[in-house]
Design a protein around this motif. Structure first.
Motif, PDB file in Angstrom:
ATOM      1  N   ASP A 135      -1.310   8.221 -10.614  1.00  0.00           N
ATOM      2  CA  ASP A 135      -2.621   7.714 -10.194  1.00  0.00           C
ATOM      3  C   ASP A 135      -2.515   6.283  -9.680  1.00  0.00           C
ATOM      4  OD1 ASP A 135      -3.819  10.105 -10.846  1.00  0.00           O
ATOM      5  OD2 ASP A 135      -4.524   9.418 -12.816  1.00  0.00           O
ATOM      6  N   THR A 136      -1.711   5.468 -10.359  1.00  0.00           N
ATOM      7  CA  THR A 136      -1.533   4.077  -9.947  1.00  0.00           C
ATOM      8  C   THR A 136      -0.863   3.994  -8.585  1.00  0.00           C
ATOM      9  OG1 THR A 136      -1.385   3.407 -12.261  1.00  0.00           O
ATOM     10  CG2 THR A 136      -0.546   1.855 -10.622  1.00  0.00           C
ATOM     11  N   VAL A 137       0.161   4.784  -8.381  1.00  0.00           N
ATOM     12  CA  VAL A 137       0.851   4.792  -7.089  1.00  0.00           C
ATOM     13  C   VAL A 137      -0.100   5.267  -5.988  1.00  0.00           C
ATOM     14  CG1 VAL A 137       2.684   5.926  -5.770  1.00  0.00           C
ATOM     15  CG2 VAL A 137       3.172   5.013  -8.023  1.00  0.00           C
ATOM     16  N   LYS A 138      -0.898   6.275  -6.283  1.00  0.00           N
ATOM     17  CA  LYS A 138      -1.867   6.771  -5.305  1.00  0.00           C
ATOM     18  C   LYS A 138      -2.845   5.671  -4.908  1.00  0.00           C
ATOM     19  CE  LYS A 138      -5.125  10.561  -4.662  1.00  0.00           C
ATOM     20  NZ  LYS A 138      -5.757  11.716  -5.286  1.00  0.00           N
ATOM     21  N   GLN A 139      -3.335   4.912  -5.885  1.00  0.00           N
ATOM     22  CA  GLN A 139      -4.248   3.809  -5.596  1.00  0.00           C
ATOM     23  C   GLN A 139      -3.558   2.703  -4.807  1.00  0.00           C
ATOM     24  OE1 GLN A 139      -7.527   3.681  -6.081  1.00  0.00           O
ATOM     25  NE2 GLN A 139      -7.392   5.758  -6.872  1.00  0.00           N
ATOM     26  N   LEU A 140      -2.313   2.419  -5.152  1.00  0.00           N
ATOM     27  CA  LEU A 140      -1.549   1.403  -4.437  1.00  0.00           C
ATOM     28  C   LEU A 140      -1.342   1.791  -2.976  1.00  0.00           C
ATOM     29  CD1 LEU A 140       0.113  -1.239  -4.639  1.00  0.00           C
ATOM     30  CD2 LEU A 140       2.075   0.182  -5.196  1.00  0.00           C
ATOM     31  N   VAL A 141      -0.994   3.033  -2.739  1.00  0.00           N
ATOM     32  CA  VAL A 141      -0.818   3.513  -1.373  1.00  0.00           C
ATOM     33  C   VAL A 141      -2.147   3.465  -0.622  1.00  0.00           C
ATOM     34  CG1 VAL A 141      -0.301   5.563   0.014  1.00  0.00           C
ATOM     35  CG2 VAL A 141       1.224   4.909  -1.841  1.00  0.00           C
ATOM     36  N   GLY A 142      -3.223   3.894  -1.268  1.00  0.00           N
ATOM     37  CA  GLY A 142      -4.529   3.877  -0.619  1.00  0.00           C
ATOM     38  C   GLY A 142      -5.018   2.471  -0.310  1.00  0.00           C
ATOM     39  N   ALA A 143      -4.684   1.520  -1.179  1.00  0.00           N
ATOM     40  CA  ALA A 143      -5.187   0.158  -1.019  1.00  0.00           C
ATOM     41  C   ALA A 143      -4.339  -0.690  -0.072  1.00  0.00           C
ATOM     42  CB  ALA A 143      -5.267  -0.527  -2.383  1.00  0.00           C
ATOM     43  N   PHE A 144      -3.031  -0.448  -0.017  1.00  0.00           N
ATOM     44  CA  PHE A 144      -2.155  -1.328   0.749  1.00  0.00           C
ATOM     45  C   PHE A 144      -1.380  -0.632   1.871  1.00  0.00           C
ATOM     46  CE2 PHE A 144      -2.638  -3.410  -3.366  1.00  0.00           C
ATOM     47  CZ  PHE A 144      -3.098  -4.648  -2.957  1.00  0.00           C
ATOM     48  N   ILE A 145      -0.860   0.552   1.609  1.00  0.00           N
ATOM     49  CA  ILE A 145      -0.020   1.227   2.605  1.00  0.00           C
ATOM     50  C   ILE A 145      -0.872   1.847   3.705  1.00  0.00           C
ATOM     51  CG2 ILE A 145       1.745   2.980   2.980  1.00  0.00           C
ATOM     52  CD1 ILE A 145       2.699   0.614   1.274  1.00  0.00           C
ATOM     53  N   ASP A 146      -1.934   2.554   3.330  1.00  0.00           N
ATOM     54  CA  ASP A 146      -2.796   3.187   4.334  1.00  0.00           C
ATOM     55  C   ASP A 146      -3.378   2.183   5.337  1.00  0.00           C
ATOM     56  OD1 ASP A 146      -2.263   5.678   3.345  1.00  0.00           O
ATOM     57  OD2 ASP A 146      -4.189   5.934   2.325  1.00  0.00           O
ATOM     58  N   PRO A 147      -3.852   1.009   4.887  1.00  0.00           N
ATOM     59  CA  PRO A 147      -4.328   0.044   5.880  1.00  0.00           C
ATOM     60  C   PRO A 147      -3.220  -0.428   6.838  1.00  0.00           C
ATOM     61  CG  PRO A 147      -5.214  -0.503   3.739  1.00  0.00           C
ATOM     62  CD  PRO A 147      -4.211   0.585   3.534  1.00  0.00           C
ATOM     63  N   LEU A 148      -1.993  -0.553   6.338  1.00  0.00           N
ATOM     64  CA  LEU A 148      -0.887  -0.923   7.226  1.00  0.00           C
ATOM     65  C   LEU A 148      -0.627   0.166   8.258  1.00  0.00           C
ATOM     66  CD1 LEU A 148       1.657  -2.496   4.707  1.00  0.00           C
ATOM     67  CD2 LEU A 148       0.325  -3.680   6.461  1.00  0.00           C
ATOM     68  N   VAL A 149      -0.690   1.413   7.814  1.00  0.00           N
ATOM     69  CA  VAL A 149      -0.500   2.533   8.738  1.00  0.00           C
ATOM     70  C   VAL A 149      -1.611   2.533   9.784  1.00  0.00           C
ATOM     71  CG1 VAL A 149      -0.474   5.063   8.921  1.00  0.00           C
ATOM     72  CG2 VAL A 149       0.796   3.930   7.095  1.00  0.00           C
ATOM     73  N   GLN A 150      -2.820   2.258   9.351  1.00  0.00           N
ATOM     74  CA  GLN A 150      -3.946   2.216  10.296  1.00  0.00           C
ATOM     75  C   GLN A 150      -3.773   1.101  11.322  1.00  0.00           C
ATOM     76  OE1 GLN A 150      -7.542   2.006   7.980  1.00  0.00           O
ATOM     77  NE2 GLN A 150      -7.333   4.108   7.247  1.00  0.00           N
ATOM     78  N   LEU A 151      -3.199  -0.021  10.909  1.00  0.00           N
ATOM     79  CA  LEU A 151      -2.935  -1.096  11.860  1.00  0.00           C
ATOM     80  C   LEU A 151      -1.916  -0.665  12.910  1.00  0.00           C
ATOM     81  CD1 LEU A 151      -2.786  -4.254   9.575  1.00  0.00           C
ATOM     82  CD2 LEU A 151      -4.508  -3.726  11.306  1.00  0.00           C
ATOM     83  N   ILE A 152      -0.957   0.138  12.497  1.00  0.00           N
ATOM     84  CA  ILE A 152       0.115   0.549  13.410  1.00  0.00           C
ATOM     85  C   ILE A 152      -0.331   1.686  14.328  1.00  0.00           C
ATOM     86  CG2 ILE A 152       2.429   1.581  13.509  1.00  0.00           C
ATOM     87  CD1 ILE A 152       2.989   0.083  10.840  1.00  0.00           C
ATOM     88  N   VAL A 153      -0.949   2.735  13.765  1.00  0.00           N
ATOM     89  CA  VAL A 153      -1.268   3.923  14.565  1.00  0.00           C
ATOM     90  C   VAL A 153      -2.737   4.046  14.920  1.00  0.00           C
ATOM     91  CG1 VAL A 153       0.669   5.235  13.643  1.00  0.00           C
ATOM     92  CG2 VAL A 153      -1.559   5.442  12.560  1.00  0.00           C
ATOM     93  N   GLY A 154      -3.550   3.127  14.466  1.00  0.00           N
ATOM     94  CA  GLY A 154      -4.987   3.246  14.706  1.00  0.00           C
ATOM     95  C   GLY A 154      -5.633   3.988  13.563  1.00  0.00           C
ATOM     96  N   SER A 155      -6.742   4.594  13.820  1.00  0.00           N
ATOM     97  CA  SER A 155      -7.492   5.301  12.791  1.00  0.00           C
ATOM     98  C   SER A 155      -6.670   6.442  12.199  1.00  0.00           C
ATOM     99  CB  SER A 155      -8.782   5.860  13.393  1.00  0.00           C
ATOM    100  OG  SER A 155      -9.382   6.762  12.498  1.00  0.00           O
ATOM    101  N   GLN A 156      -6.594   6.475  10.874  1.00  0.00           N
ATOM    102  CA  GLN A 156      -5.863   7.565  10.220  1.00  0.00           C
ATOM    103  C   GLN A 156      -6.599   8.883  10.404  1.00  0.00           C
ATOM    104  OE1 GLN A 156      -4.703   6.690   6.213  1.00  0.00           O
ATOM    105  NE2 GLN A 156      -3.169   8.276   6.187  1.00  0.00           N
ATOM    106  N   ALA A 157      -7.918   8.820  10.469  1.00  0.00           N
ATOM    107  CA  ALA A 157      -8.688  10.044  10.723  1.00  0.00           C
ATOM    108  C   ALA A 157      -8.371  10.578  12.111  1.00  0.00           C
ATOM    109  CB  ALA A 157     -10.181   9.767  10.580  1.00  0.00           C
ATOM    110  N   GLY A 158      -8.198   9.663  13.069  1.00  0.00           N
ATOM    111  CA  GLY A 158      -7.814  10.076  14.422  1.00  0.00           C
ATOM    112  C   GLY A 158      -6.447  10.716  14.445  1.00  0.00           C
ATOM    113  N   LEU A 159      -5.513  10.169  13.658  1.00  0.00           N
ATOM    114  CA  LEU A 159      -4.172  10.750  13.585  1.00  0.00           C
ATOM    115  C   LEU A 159      -4.232  12.139  12.967  1.00  0.00           C
ATOM    116  CD1 LEU A 159      -1.107  10.525  13.905  1.00  0.00           C
ATOM    117  CD2 LEU A 159      -1.043   9.431  11.658  1.00  0.00           C
ATOM    118  N   LYS A 160      -4.993  12.303  11.884  1.00  0.00           N
ATOM    119  CA  LYS A 160      -5.092  13.608  11.226  1.00  0.00           C
ATOM    120  C   LYS A 160      -5.693  14.664  12.145  1.00  0.00           C
ATOM    121  CE  LYS A 160      -5.358  12.148   6.424  1.00  0.00           C
ATOM    122  NZ  LYS A 160      -6.156  12.075   5.210  1.00  0.00           N
ATOM    123  N   ALA A 161      -6.565  14.227  13.060  1.00  0.00           N
ATOM    124  CA  ALA A 161      -7.237  15.171  13.956  1.00  0.00           C
ATOM    125  C   ALA A 161      -6.400  15.508  15.190  1.00  0.00           C
ATOM    126  CB  ALA A 161      -8.582  14.606  14.385  1.00  0.00           C
ATOM    127  N   ALA A 162      -5.291  14.798  15.392  1.00  0.00           N
ATOM    128  CA  ALA A 162      -4.482  15.041  16.586  1.00  0.00           C
ATOM    129  C   ALA A 162      -3.868  16.442  16.538  1.00  0.00           C
ATOM    130  CB  ALA A 162      -3.381  13.993  16.694  1.00  0.00           C
TER     131      ALA A 162
END
Length: 117
Positions: A40-67
């Motif tokens: 659970d802690t790792v999941k929160q860490l990824v959601g709080a820090f890693i996902d925003p970094l990915v969004q900065l690189i590839v744009g909207s994560q929702a947009g990526l999932k819909a591709a």
């Protein structure tokens, strides 16, 4: 209850307790509880820090999932949701890296030594 049944039941309970001690079932249960909390802690860490970094690189994560792309062959078509796969792969790699970093930095890999040494 006949005396043989009582003795047999005591033998089974003693065998069961011996099994728990030898197999480390209590340690396994504690490890499972700690592992669930760590997950659970790792999941929160990824959601709080890693996902925003990915969004900065590839744009909207929702947009990526819909591709996706559609392939038509004759009168049939297949929709390939490649973005959802890539998004899931990025999340997997991020979680694996975070778990590795935590285990390595906290030197948790040194705790589990084999009993033979």
């Amino acid at each position: 209850m006949p005396a043989k049944s009582v003795a047999n039941a005591k033998g089974h309970s003693a065998g069961f307790m011996n099994f728990i001690r030898e197999q480390g079932v209590v340690g396994l249960a504690v490890g499972l509880a700690i592992g669930t909390a760590a997950g659970d802690t790792v999941k929160q860490l990824v959601g709080a820090f890693i996902d925003p970094l990915v969004q900065l690189i590839v744009g909207s994560q929702a947009g990526l999932k819909a591709a996706e792309f559609t392939l038509k062959v004759g009168d049939r078509e297949g929709v390939f949701a490649w973005g959802a796969f890539v998004s899931s792969l990025i999340t997997l790699l991020a979680v694996a890296f975070v778990v590795y970093a935590i285990v390595h930095l906290m030197k948790l890999d040194k705790l589990d030594k084999s009993k033979d040494k």
